[in-house]
Scaffold this motif. Structure first.
Motif, PDB file in Angstrom:
ATOM      1  N   ALA A  26       0.833  -1.209   0.000  1.00  0.00           N
ATOM      2  CA  ALA A  26       0.000   0.000   0.000  1.00  0.00           C
ATOM      3  C   ALA A  26       0.867   1.258   0.000  1.00  0.00           C
ATOM      4  O   ALA A  26       0.510   2.270  -0.601  1.00  0.00           O
ATOM      5  CB  ALA A  26      -0.949  -0.004   1.189  1.00  0.00           C
ATOM      6  N   ALA A  27       2.021   1.199   0.678  1.00  0.00           N
ATOM      7  CA  ALA A  27       2.921   2.358   0.724  1.00  0.00           C
ATOM      8  C   ALA A  27       3.677   2.542  -0.593  1.00  0.00           C
ATOM      9  O   ALA A  27       4.039   3.668  -0.947  1.00  0.00           O
ATOM     10  CB  ALA A  27       3.918   2.196   1.877  1.00  0.00           C
ATOM     11  N   LEU A  28       3.899   1.465  -1.323  1.00  0.00           N
ATOM     12  CA  LEU A  28       4.678   1.522  -2.558  1.00  0.00           C
ATOM     13  C   LEU A  28       3.850   1.809  -3.804  1.00  0.00           C
ATOM     14  O   LEU A  28       4.334   2.451  -4.728  1.00  0.00           O
ATOM     15  CB  LEU A  28       5.401   0.189  -2.785  1.00  0.00           C
ATOM     16  N   PHE A  29       2.632   1.298  -3.837  1.00  0.00           N
ATOM     17  CA  PHE A  29       1.845   1.321  -5.066  1.00  0.00           C
ATOM     18  C   PHE A  29       0.549   2.095  -4.870  1.00  0.00           C
ATOM     19  O   PHE A  29       0.101   2.313  -3.758  1.00  0.00           O
ATOM     20  CB  PHE A  29       1.549  -0.111  -5.523  1.00  0.00           C
ATOM     21  N   ASP A  30      -0.051   2.448  -5.980  1.00  0.00           N
ATOM     22  CA  ASP A  30      -1.343   3.116  -5.973  1.00  0.00           C
ATOM     23  C   ASP A  30      -2.313   2.290  -5.121  1.00  0.00           C
ATOM     24  O   ASP A  30      -2.414   1.072  -5.304  1.00  0.00           O
ATOM     25  CB  ASP A  30      -1.846   3.215  -7.415  1.00  0.00           C
ATOM     26  N   PRO A  31      -3.016   2.929  -4.182  1.00  0.00           N
ATOM     27  CA  PRO A  31      -3.933   2.176  -3.307  1.00  0.00           C
ATOM     28  C   PRO A  31      -4.961   1.343  -4.075  1.00  0.00           C
ATOM     29  O   PRO A  31      -5.374   0.283  -3.598  1.00  0.00           O
ATOM     30  CB  PRO A  31      -4.615   3.263  -2.484  1.00  0.00           C
ATOM     31  N   ALA A  32      -5.342   1.786  -5.258  1.00  0.00           N
ATOM     32  CA  ALA A  32      -6.329   1.052  -6.037  1.00  0.00           C
ATOM     33  C   ALA A  32      -5.769  -0.256  -6.600  1.00  0.00           C
ATOM     34  O   ALA A  32      -6.525  -1.166  -6.930  1.00  0.00           O
ATOM     35  CB  ALA A  32      -6.858   1.924  -7.173  1.00  0.00           C
ATOM     36  N   THR A  33      -4.437  -0.368  -6.718  1.00  0.00           N
ATOM     37  CA  THR A  33      -3.836  -1.563  -7.322  1.00  0.00           C
ATOM     38  C   THR A  33      -2.926  -2.348  -6.379  1.00  0.00           C
ATOM     39  O   THR A  33      -2.464  -3.429  -6.740  1.00  0.00           O
ATOM     40  CB  THR A  33      -3.028  -1.180  -8.571  1.00  0.00           C
TER      41      THR A  33
END
Length: 158
Positions: A26-33
């Motif tokens: 969640a910290a690294l990537f778009d929350p939607a993906t």
């Protein structure tokens, strides 16, 4: 899935992702993906024993990086995503070189590609330093470590 170290470099170690890594994704990537990326990595690991690892530096999770098999392409896709607060420490460069060494010695792989956005010059520099060049399609960078006709391959243990 266990937490056994699979990958190690001078300052990094990596293990297969687990459901417990959801906050890092969640910290690294778009929350939607982010959840879909984690699910894909878990599925790839279960099926192929090949997926990006969760990387640790000084016992703290700092990123997700490693390889993916891209369909029927003979080349492995190299991915690396580090938390922003690790920028400038040389961890990405260290990871890329150690990961390539790992891949060529363990699975015997010699063709790689990475997809990188034009607006990410730091990642482009890391890949170029490791020998990647722009692919003819302009969409990705590639590295081919197969010996060229008439060339002698150096001994990686020398």
């Amino acid at each position: 899935m266990d937490n056994k170290t699979i990958f190690r470099s001078t300052r990094l170690n990596g293990r297969a992702a687990t459901h417990a890594d959801a906050a890092l994704y969640a910290a690294l990537f778009d929350p939607a993906t982010a959840q879909a990326r984690l699910a894909a990595d878990l599925a790839d690991w279960a099926q192929h024993q090949l997926a990006p690892w969760v990387l640790f530096h000084a016992e703290h999770a700092v990123g997700v990086a490693g390889f993916r098999r891209a369909g029927t392409d003979a080349a492995l896709e190299l991915r690396f995503d580090f938390l922003p607060d690790t920028a400038g420490q040389g961890l990405a460069s260290e990871f890329v070189q150690a990961a390539l060494d790992h891949a060529t010695l363990v699975p015997g792989q010699d063709q790689f590609f990475a997809i990188v956005q034009d607006d990410n010059p730091a990642s482009i520099r890391v890949l170029e330093k490791a020998g990647f060049t722009a692919a003819p399609d302009g969409q990705r960078m590639q590295l081919d470590l197969r010996p060229r006709a008439g060339a002698r391959r150096s001994d990686p243990t020398a």
